[in-house]
Write a protein that holds these residues in place. Structure first.
Motif, PDB file in Angstrom:
ATOM      1  N   SER A   1      58.741  73.032  37.388  1.00 28.69           N
ATOM      2  CA  SER A   1      59.430  72.185  36.429  1.00 28.69           C
ATOM      3  C   SER A   1      58.825  70.793  36.408  1.00 28.69           C
ATOM      4  CB  SER A   1      60.925  72.069  36.787  1.00 28.69           C
ATOM      5  OG  SER A   1      61.554  73.323  36.718  1.00 28.69           O
ATOM      6  N   THR A   2      58.807  70.189  35.209  1.00 34.64           N
ATOM      7  CA  THR A   2      58.221  68.854  35.060  1.00 34.64           C
ATOM      8  C   THR A   2      58.864  67.858  36.004  1.00 34.64           C
ATOM      9  OG1 THR A   2      57.728  69.302  32.742  1.00 34.64           O
ATOM     10  CG2 THR A   2      57.787  66.997  33.408  1.00 34.64           C
ATOM     11  N   THR A   3      60.187  67.946  36.169  1.00 37.02           N
ATOM     12  CA  THR A   3      60.902  66.964  36.981  1.00 37.02           C
ATOM     13  C   THR A   3      60.638  67.134  38.465  1.00 37.02           C
ATOM     14  OG1 THR A   3      62.818  68.421  36.805  1.00 37.02           O
ATOM     15  CG2 THR A   3      62.758  66.512  35.359  1.00 37.02           C
ATOM     16  N   HIS A   4      59.948  68.214  38.869  1.00 36.27           N
ATOM     17  CA  HIS A   4      59.663  68.416  40.283  1.00 36.27           C
ATOM     18  C   HIS A   4      58.192  68.188  40.628  1.00 36.27           C
ATOM     19  CE1 HIS A   4      63.564  70.568  40.052  1.00 36.27           C
ATOM     20  NE2 HIS A   4      63.707  70.031  41.233  1.00 36.27           N
ATOM     21  N   ARG A   5      57.431  67.656  39.680  1.00 35.72           N
ATOM     22  CA  ARG A   5      56.043  67.364  39.959  1.00 35.72           C
ATOM     23  C   ARG A   5      55.925  65.983  40.610  1.00 35.72           C
ATOM     24  NH1 ARG A   5      54.097  69.421  33.989  1.00 35.72           N
ATOM     25  NH2 ARG A   5      54.600  71.612  34.306  1.00 35.72           N
ATOM     26  N   PRO A   6      54.862  65.764  41.389  1.00 32.90           N
ATOM     27  CA  PRO A   6      54.695  64.467  42.060  1.00 32.90           C
ATOM     28  C   PRO A   6      54.652  63.317  41.060  1.00 32.90           C
ATOM     29  CG  PRO A   6      53.163  66.105  42.933  1.00 32.90           C
ATOM     30  CD  PRO A   6      53.789  66.710  41.712  1.00 32.90           C
ATOM     31  N   LEU A   7      55.087  62.163  41.507  1.00 37.13           N
ATOM     32  CA  LEU A   7      55.086  60.970  40.670  1.00 37.13           C
ATOM     33  C   LEU A   7      53.661  60.563  40.313  1.00 37.13           C
ATOM     34  CD1 LEU A   7      56.720  58.693  39.350  1.00 37.13           C
ATOM     35  CD2 LEU A   7      56.570  57.452  41.515  1.00 37.13           C
ATOM     36  N   LYS A   8      53.450  60.248  39.033  1.00 36.51           N
ATOM     37  CA  LYS A   8      52.160  59.771  38.551  1.00 36.51           C
ATOM     38  C   LYS A   8      52.362  58.420  37.867  1.00 36.51           C
ATOM     39  CE  LYS A   8      50.563  64.478  37.447  1.00 36.51           C
ATOM     40  NZ  LYS A   8      50.086  65.369  36.359  1.00 36.51           N
ATOM     41  N   ASP A   9      51.276  57.652  37.771  1.00 38.57           N
ATOM     42  CA  ASP A   9      51.363  56.355  37.102  1.00 38.57           C
ATOM     43  C   ASP A   9      51.919  56.483  35.694  1.00 38.57           C
ATOM     44  OD1 ASP A   9      50.321  55.093  39.307  1.00 38.57           O
ATOM     45  OD2 ASP A   9      48.266  55.010  38.545  1.00 38.57           O
ATOM     46  N   ARG A  10      51.535  57.583  35.008  1.00 42.28           N
ATOM     47  CA  ARG A  10      51.962  57.706  33.614  1.00 42.28           C
ATOM     48  C   ARG A  10      53.462  57.960  33.487  1.00 42.28           C
ATOM     49  NH1 ARG A  10      48.955  60.708  28.521  1.00 42.28           N
ATOM     50  NH2 ARG A  10      50.356  59.758  26.970  1.00 42.28           N
ATOM     51  N   VAL A  11      54.075  58.534  34.509  1.00 43.69           N
ATOM     52  CA  VAL A  11      55.527  58.697  34.488  1.00 43.69           C
ATOM     53  C   VAL A  11      56.190  57.334  34.322  1.00 43.69           C
ATOM     54  CG1 VAL A  11      57.548  59.406  35.825  1.00 43.69           C
ATOM     55  CG2 VAL A  11      55.459  60.791  35.892  1.00 43.69           C
ATOM     56  N   LEU A  12      55.638  56.342  34.986  1.00 48.70           N
ATOM     57  CA  LEU A  12      56.196  54.992  34.922  1.00 48.70           C
ATOM     58  C   LEU A  12      55.846  54.309  33.604  1.00 48.70           C
ATOM     59  CD1 LEU A  12      55.205  53.888  38.543  1.00 48.70           C
ATOM     60  CD2 LEU A  12      57.398  54.818  37.811  1.00 48.70           C
ATOM     61  N   THR A  13      54.565  54.336  33.232  1.00 48.82           N
ATOM     62  CA  THR A  13      54.137  53.610  32.034  1.00 48.82           C
ATOM     63  C   THR A  13      54.726  54.194  30.760  1.00 48.82           C
ATOM     64  OG1 THR A  13      52.087  54.928  31.937  1.00 48.82           O
ATOM     65  CG2 THR A  13      51.991  52.825  33.105  1.00 48.82           C
ATOM     66  N   ASP A  14      54.832  55.526  30.697  1.00 44.09           N
ATOM     67  CA  ASP A  14      55.401  56.151  29.504  1.00 44.09           C
ATOM     68  C   ASP A  14      56.871  55.777  29.328  1.00 44.09           C
ATOM     69  OD1 ASP A  14      53.033  57.338  28.859  1.00 44.09           O
ATOM     70  OD2 ASP A  14      53.697  59.399  29.133  1.00 44.09           O
ATOM     71  N   GLN A  15      57.618  55.803  30.423  1.00 41.52           N
ATOM     72  CA  GLN A  15      59.044  55.513  30.310  1.00 41.52           C
ATOM     73  C   GLN A  15      59.285  54.039  29.958  1.00 41.52           C
ATOM     74  OE1 GLN A  15      61.968  57.542  32.758  1.00 41.52           O
ATOM     75  NE2 GLN A  15      60.318  58.521  33.897  1.00 41.52           N
ATOM     76  N   ILE A  16      58.471  53.166  30.498  1.00 40.04           N
ATOM     77  CA  ILE A  16      58.570  51.754  30.114  1.00 40.04           C
ATOM     78  C   ILE A  16      58.246  51.590  28.630  1.00 40.04           C
ATOM     79  CG2 ILE A  16      57.418  49.523  30.342  1.00 40.04           C
ATOM     80  CD1 ILE A  16      59.449  49.893  32.470  1.00 40.04           C
ATOM     81  N   TYR A  17      57.218  52.296  28.165  1.00 34.27           N
ATOM     82  CA  TYR A  17      56.829  52.214  26.752  1.00 34.27           C
ATOM     83  C   TYR A  17      57.988  52.627  25.845  1.00 34.27           C
ATOM     84  CZ  TYR A  17      54.430  53.219  22.353  1.00 34.27           C
ATOM     85  OH  TYR A  17      54.059  53.247  21.032  1.00 34.27           O
ATOM     86  N   VAL A  18      58.642  53.740  26.171  1.00 30.66           N
ATOM     87  CA  VAL A  18      59.749  54.226  25.339  1.00 30.66           C
ATOM     88  C   VAL A  18      60.911  53.247  25.376  1.00 30.66           C
ATOM     89  CG1 VAL A  18      61.440  56.064  25.032  1.00 30.66           C
ATOM     90  CG2 VAL A  18      59.071  56.638  25.601  1.00 30.66           C
ATOM     91  N   ALA A  19      61.240  52.746  26.560  1.00 28.27           N
ATOM     92  CA  ALA A  19      62.353  51.804  26.678  1.00 28.27           C
ATOM     93  C   ALA A  19      62.079  50.524  25.896  1.00 28.27           C
ATOM     94  CB  ALA A  19      62.624  51.498  28.145  1.00 28.27           C
ATOM     95  N   ARG A  20      60.846  50.050  25.948  1.00 32.43           N
ATOM     96  CA  ARG A  20      60.494  48.840  25.197  1.00 32.43           C
ATOM     97  C   ARG A  20      60.509  49.097  23.692  1.00 32.43           C
ATOM     98  NH1 ARG A  20      55.632  46.759  29.177  1.00 32.43           N
ATOM     99  NH2 ARG A  20      56.945  45.493  30.562  1.00 32.43           N
ATOM    100  N   THR A  21      60.079  50.291  23.290  1.00 32.37           N
ATOM    101  CA  THR A  21      60.126  50.650  21.868  1.00 32.37           C
ATOM    102  C   THR A  21      61.557  50.615  21.361  1.00 32.37           C
ATOM    103  OG1 THR A  21      58.143  52.040  22.034  1.00 32.37           O
ATOM    104  CG2 THR A  21      59.635  52.469  20.194  1.00 32.37           C
ATOM    105  N   ILE A  22      62.467  51.176  22.132  1.00 30.36           N
ATOM    106  CA  ILE A  22      63.886  51.173  21.755  1.00 30.36           C
ATOM    107  C   ILE A  22      64.413  49.744  21.681  1.00 30.36           C
ATOM    108  CG2 ILE A  22      66.193  51.771  22.608  1.00 30.36           C
ATOM    109  CD1 ILE A  22      64.977  54.415  23.604  1.00 30.36           C
ATOM    110  N   LEU A  23      64.083  48.942  22.687  1.00 28.30           N
ATOM    111  CA  LEU A  23      64.550  47.555  22.700  1.00 28.30           C
ATOM    112  C   LEU A  23      63.990  46.781  21.511  1.00 28.30           C
ATOM    113  CD1 LEU A  23      66.023  45.209  24.037  1.00 28.30           C
ATOM    114  CD2 LEU A  23      64.035  44.895  25.532  1.00 28.30           C
ATOM    115  N   ASP A  24      62.712  46.943  21.227  1.00 23.98           N
ATOM    116  CA  ASP A  24      62.104  46.229  20.104  1.00 23.98           C
ATOM    117  C   ASP A  24      62.734  46.644  18.776  1.00 23.98           C
ATOM    118  OD1 ASP A  24      60.444  44.912  21.842  1.00 23.98           O
ATOM    119  OD2 ASP A  24      58.705  46.217  21.491  1.00 23.98           O
ATOM    120  N   THR A  25      63.019  47.934  18.629  1.00 29.27           N
ATOM    121  CA  THR A  25      63.629  48.429  17.399  1.00 29.27           C
ATOM    122  C   THR A  25      65.034  47.879  17.215  1.00 29.27           C
ATOM    123  OG1 THR A  25      62.379  50.485  17.664  1.00 29.27           O
ATOM    124  CG2 THR A  25      64.195  50.517  16.083  1.00 29.27           C
ATOM    125  N   ALA A  26      65.745  47.701  18.325  1.00 28.13           N
ATOM    126  CA  ALA A  26      67.141  47.270  18.264  1.00 28.13           C
ATOM    127  C   ALA A  26      67.293  45.763  18.107  1.00 28.13           C
ATOM    128  CB  ALA A  26      67.870  47.731  19.529  1.00 28.13           C
TER     129      ALA A  26
END
Length: 326
Positions: A214-239
């Motif tokens: 499962s995706t949620t059980h794979r080791p942490l990668k840098d992109r896990v962090l950068t992608d989630q920050i990107y989405v959160a910032r996109t939501i914040l910018d839109t709002a």
């Protein structure tokens, strides 16, 4: 609208092995029968494509589309492009559905005249849970409350898979995501902005299988962090400048806390020391405003304080108490 609208179920299939037949059987057994089921064989190499073909041969509602691996978004996008239904549902090829999930979600869309409905989903290991009782009524989230619920109400979840969508919501939305992680949240945020609201049926309709791959059980990668920050910032910018600005600020800050805690939960946390410092700096910089934000819960405000000054105690608390949200 006719009495039995066609519902297209897009099943993403990639090396799902022995989990695929139970998934397809749970769709075939739905109490709502007017379905077309598009099984997207996304470059499987384990015989999953053959299983799809065999299932299509015995149930005319099922159709296989074989393609190279285009990723999660590319696979689902293929399904949307080839679908004919008035409503769309999405299923991952190793998961299961409550027998009445499609029927109940469609009923809520028709009853409320809202273009999206959703239910709870539950992760499971091994044997699936017994189907629970169906609800007698539902909640409605009128716009923009449905977007607020997407950000904060864990019953709603980020996933596309516990929801039913009116097809017209996809008419002007490219089925594309610039991220690999949190792609469902990114797509839902864009899709739901075009919806007048969302109905919520408070029952567990989607069973999300957990296993080693499962995706949620794979080791942490840098992109896990950068992608989630990107989405959160996109939501914040839109709002920004709208009725959800303060709520989105709380969501963004909570995401910072979540990702910081995710690093602290890793056995190799030292490998992410730079990311940890960056997150902690932003958390500290926004602490004063966050503590005044009415959309941030008391527990999150406490987590913010501990994140800034809790040290080893907070790291141990994260490992002991926190889990990932899909």
């Amino acid at each position: 609208m006719n009495q039995t609208p066609l519902v297209s179920v897009v099943v993403l299939v990639y090396n799902t092995g022995d989990y695929l037949p139970p998934c397809l059987e749970s769709i075939a057994a739905q109490t709502y029968h007017n379905l077309e089921v598009l099984m997207i064989d996304n470059g499987s190499q384990d015989g999953s494509g053959l299983v799809c073909d065999e299932f299509a041969a015995k149930d005319s509602r099922f159709r296989t589309i074989h393609q190279e691996n285009l990723g999660i978004i590319g696979g689902r996008g293929t399904g949307v492009t080839h679908s004919r239904g008035e409503y769309l549902a999405f299923v991952d090829g190793d998961d299961l559905l409550h027998p009445a999930m499609i029927q109940l979600l469609l009923d809520e869309c028709l009853k409320t005249d809202l273009p999206v409905s959703c239910c709870r989903f539950i992760p499971f290991f091994g044997s699936p849970p017994e189907p629970g009782k169906c609800p007698d009524d539902c909640l409605t989230f009128e716009s923009p409350a449905h977007l607020d619920a997407l950000m904060h109400d864990k019953r709603v979840e980020y996933s596309l898979c516990n929801k039913l969508y009116a097809r017209h919501l996809f008419d002007n939305i490219p089925f594309y995501s610039p991220v690999v992680y949190n792609e469902d949240l990114y797509l839902n945020w864009n899709i739901l902005q075009h919806a007048r609201g969302m109905a919520f049926a408070d029952f567990i309709g989607y069973y999300y299988r957990q296993h080693a791959a499962s995706t949620t059980h794979r080791p942490l990668k840098d992109r896990v962090l950068t992608d989630q920050i990107y989405v959160a910032r996109t939501i914040l910018d839109t709002a920004r400048g709208g009725p959800l600005e303060v709520s989105a600020e709380a969501f963004y800050y909570e995401k910072l806390l979540y990702l910081n805690s995710m690093i602290l939960r890793q056995a190799n946390a030292k490998d992410f020391a730079a990311e940890h410092r960056s997150l902690k700096k932003e958390i500290r910089a926004g602490l004063g405003k966050a503590l005044k934000n009415p959309h941030l819960s008391r527990s999150m405000k406490l987590a913010a304080l501990l994140s800034c000054w809790g040290g080893v105690f907070y790291a141990g608390l994260c490992r002991l108490m926190l889990t990932d949200r899909r």
